[in-house]
Motif scaffolding. Structure first.
Motif, short mmCIF file in Angstrom:
data_model
loop_
_atom_site.label_atom_id
_atom_site.label_comp_id
_atom_site.label_asym_id
_atom_site.label_seq_id
_atom_site.Cartn_x
_atom_site.Cartn_y
_atom_site.Cartn_z
N LEU A 118 -20.71 39.28 77.50
CA LEU A 118 -21.24 38.46 76.41
C LEU A 118 -21.46 37.03 76.88
N PRO A 119 -22.60 36.42 76.52
CA PRO A 119 -22.80 35.01 76.88
C PRO A 119 -21.88 34.08 76.09
N LEU A 120 -21.41 34.53 74.92
CA LEU A 120 -20.57 33.66 74.09
C LEU A 120 -19.56 34.49 73.31
N LEU A 121 -18.32 34.02 73.30
CA LEU A 121 -17.28 34.71 72.52
C LEU A 121 -16.45 33.66 71.78
N VAL A 122 -16.11 33.98 70.54
CA VAL A 122 -15.33 33.07 69.70
C VAL A 122 -13.92 33.63 69.60
N GLY A 123 -12.94 32.86 70.03
CA GLY A 123 -11.56 33.33 69.99
C GLY A 123 -10.77 32.62 68.91
N ASN A 124 -9.84 33.34 68.31
CA ASN A 124 -8.92 32.70 67.37
C ASN A 124 -7.62 33.47 67.35
N LEU A 125 -6.59 32.81 66.87
CA LEU A 125 -5.30 33.48 66.70
C LEU A 125 -5.29 34.11 65.32
N ALA A 126 -5.19 35.44 65.27
CA ALA A 126 -5.34 36.17 64.02
C ALA A 126 -4.40 35.66 62.94
N GLN A 127 -3.15 35.40 63.30
CA GLN A 127 -2.17 35.02 62.28
C GLN A 127 -2.50 33.66 61.66
N ASP A 128 -3.33 32.83 62.35
CA ASP A 128 -3.69 31.51 61.82
C ASP A 128 -4.97 31.54 61.00
N THR A 129 -5.68 32.65 61.00
CA THR A 129 -7.05 32.66 60.47
C THR A 129 -7.27 33.67 59.35
N LEU A 130 -6.64 34.85 59.50
CA LEU A 130 -6.92 35.97 58.59
C LEU A 130 -6.80 35.58 57.12
N GLY A 131 -7.87 35.80 56.36
CA GLY A 131 -7.85 35.57 54.92
C GLY A 131 -7.84 34.11 54.51
N GLN A 132 -7.72 33.19 55.47
CA GLN A 132 -7.64 31.77 55.12
C GLN A 132 -9.02 31.15 54.99
N ASP A 133 -9.07 29.95 54.40
CA ASP A 133 -10.35 29.26 54.25
C ASP A 133 -10.65 28.36 55.44
N THR A 134 -9.65 28.14 56.30
CA THR A 134 -9.87 27.30 57.48
C THR A 134 -9.58 28.12 58.74
N ALA A 135 -10.04 27.62 59.87
CA ALA A 135 -9.79 28.33 61.13
C ALA A 135 -9.79 27.33 62.28
N ALA B 262 -31.37 43.55 75.18
CA ALA B 262 -30.34 43.26 74.17
C ALA B 262 -30.52 41.85 73.60
N PRO B 263 -30.15 41.68 72.33
CA PRO B 263 -30.18 40.33 71.78
C PRO B 263 -29.13 39.46 72.47
N PHE B 264 -29.18 38.15 72.21
CA PHE B 264 -28.11 37.25 72.65
C PHE B 264 -26.88 37.64 71.82
N CYS B 265 -25.84 38.15 72.50
CA CYS B 265 -24.71 38.73 71.76
C CYS B 265 -23.50 37.79 71.72
N VAL B 266 -22.95 37.65 70.55
CA VAL B 266 -21.77 36.81 70.35
C VAL B 266 -20.64 37.69 69.80
N GLY B 267 -19.49 37.65 70.46
CA GLY B 267 -18.35 38.44 70.00
C GLY B 267 -17.28 37.56 69.40
N PHE B 268 -16.42 38.15 68.63
CA PHE B 268 -15.24 37.47 68.10
C PHE B 268 -14.01 38.19 68.62
N ALA B 269 -12.99 37.44 68.95
CA ALA B 269 -11.74 38.07 69.38
C ALA B 269 -10.59 37.47 68.59
N ALA B 270 -9.93 38.29 67.81
CA ALA B 270 -8.75 37.83 67.08
C ALA B 270 -7.54 38.33 67.86
N GLU B 271 -6.76 37.42 68.40
CA GLU B 271 -5.59 37.80 69.19
C GLU B 271 -4.32 37.29 68.50
N THR B 272 -3.21 37.86 68.86
CA THR B 272 -1.96 37.34 68.31
C THR B 272 -1.17 36.57 69.37
N GLU B 273 -1.62 36.66 70.64
CA GLU B 273 -0.96 35.92 71.72
C GLU B 273 -1.93 35.79 72.90
#
Ligand code: CTP
Length: 398
Positions: A347-364, A321-332
């Protein structure tokens, strides 16, 4: 946390060739951006280019005299065309007119710029700019095929409004986009020689021919990650759900609609060194989409949903498998859910964010989770965050 690890143009010797076309005025901005990025720029203009912009403009921007003639340049030992091209890391012609492309495709050398192209030992990249009919016509197509066979890199063109009043393909790539594509051509980035596969955007799961299930992902983060990976010198393939975004320069894009199409496109692109799953893939699809438009009924409507394939899970579980990076958008409870997802999909690397702060926005505001712990990335625009992510990924990979 790693700093921004993009390829710098600092100290790179770039010959900027400007040919005759209205887009020559944009080459002035390109020259400014190259100098700002630390490149050592020598500008060569054709006679036709000087009909559009005065050499003095480029002299002021590059801080060096502009070369305009094979014969003026012969003031030293008469070999300026050889010295210049031997010394350069890159010969970039922007804008490249239809006439100039024809000249280079046929190996002609009747002015300084075309002679440089023929005498060069460095990489040649051209950013075509012309009317859409001139771009589409058979002789130009033939010349482009020849140029590609001769290992000349093509940057653009793009579609849009043209100076002639028409709209279509043939407009020069924007200077900032040309700049983005250069590190990959020059080689040596933190991801140089790596094949990076990225998914982005939402998926669209059909209910009937006119309706479907989708989500609010804009695709901005995935496209920013694709751009950052190109800047780091990777060969990038972007498998994208429906978005309204322009493809970053230097990125190969495959458009898909549903999760099943996205899965097929991703598997067909393997093997890859890195897989970054940024897409907000629909977890479910309608079991049997209707072949005809569903008519409304007072009885209401129940849709039977079935689970979609987990693309990231499937890729990560493959042997080799390639080096896999996941994203997780959570609300809490971001840390808890994100780390659980990372471990579940191995996964060796995962990027987490709060969905309500990120979705559709230009910043994260992001948090990176890996075997060494968590790495918060305070709020910034998505391209800056993508560059941090790629920098961090490169250190883990290398
Ligand atoms: N992903 C994928 N294929 C799917 C679902 C998700 O490739 N069918 C990828 C996403 O691109 C993202 C990560 O997996 O990188 C998200 O993980 P997951 O928890 O499976 O997705 P969610 O749908 O967000 O999970 P949940 O709804 O349970 O929060």
């Amino acid at each position: 946390m790693q700093g921004i690890e993009t390829v710098s143009l600092a100290g790179k010797k770039i010959i900027l060739g400007v040919t005759g076309g209205i887009a020559a005025y944009k080459a002035a901005e390109l020259c400014r951006l190259l100098v700002k990025a630390g490149a050592n720029v020598r500008v060569v203009m054709t006679a036709a280019a000087q009909q559009f912009v005065a050499p003095l403009t480029f002299q002021a921007l590059s801080g060096k005299p502009v070369l305009t003639s094979l014969w003026d340049a012969a003031s030293g030992d008469g070999m300026e065309h050889i010295h210049l091209s031997r010394d350069a890391d890159l010969l970039l012609v922007a804008p490249a007119s239809a006439d100039f492309l024809a000249k280079v495709a046929h190996g002609r050398a009747d002015d300084l710029l075309s002679t440089l192209c023929l005498a060069r030992t460095c990489k040649l990249a051209v950013a075509p700019a012309m009317n859409r009919e001139m771009w589409a016509t058979a002789p130009t197509r033939r010349n482009l095929e020849q140029l590609q066979a001769d290992d000349v890199s093509l940057l653009g063109p793009t579609a849009g409004d043209m100076a002639c009043g028409e709209t279509g393909l043939g407009r020069m790539l924007e200077p900032a986009d040309i700049l983005t594509a250069l590190p990959a051509l020059l080689g040596g980035g933190t991801l140089a020689g790596k094949r990076v596969l990225i998914t982005a955007g939402p998926t669209f799961e059909a209910i009937d021919p006119v309706r479907g299930l989708t989500n609010r992902s804009s695709g901005k983060m995935g496209y920013a990650v694709a751009q950052a990976a190109v800047e780091a010198g990777a060969e990038v393939c972007l498998v994208s759900g429906p978005t309204c975004l322009a493809t970053p320069a230097g990125v190969r894009r495959i458009d898909v609609q549903s999760a099943a199409e996205m899965r097929d496109a991703v598997l067909a692109e393997l093997p890859a060194d890195v897989f970054i799953a940024v897409a907000a893939v629909a977890d479910y699809r309608v079991d049997a989409a209707a072949a005809q438009k569903i008519k409304k009924s007072d009885a209401g409507l129940t849709l039977q949903l079935v689970a979609n394939p987990d693309i990231l899970g499937e890729v990560a579980a493959r042997s080799g498998a390639p080096f896999c990076v996941g994203f997780a958008a959570e609300t809490e409870r971001l840390a808890e859910h994100a780390e659980a997802k990372r471990l579940k999909k191995k996964l060796p690397l995962l990027v987490g964010n709060l969905a309500q702060d990120t979705l559709g926005q230009d910043t994260a505001e992001l948090v990176l989770f890996d075997d060494r712990g968590t790495h918060p990335l305070p709020r910034a625009d998505k391209l800056t965050q993508a560059r941090h992510l790629i920098g961090h990924l490169a250190t883990l990979l290398n």
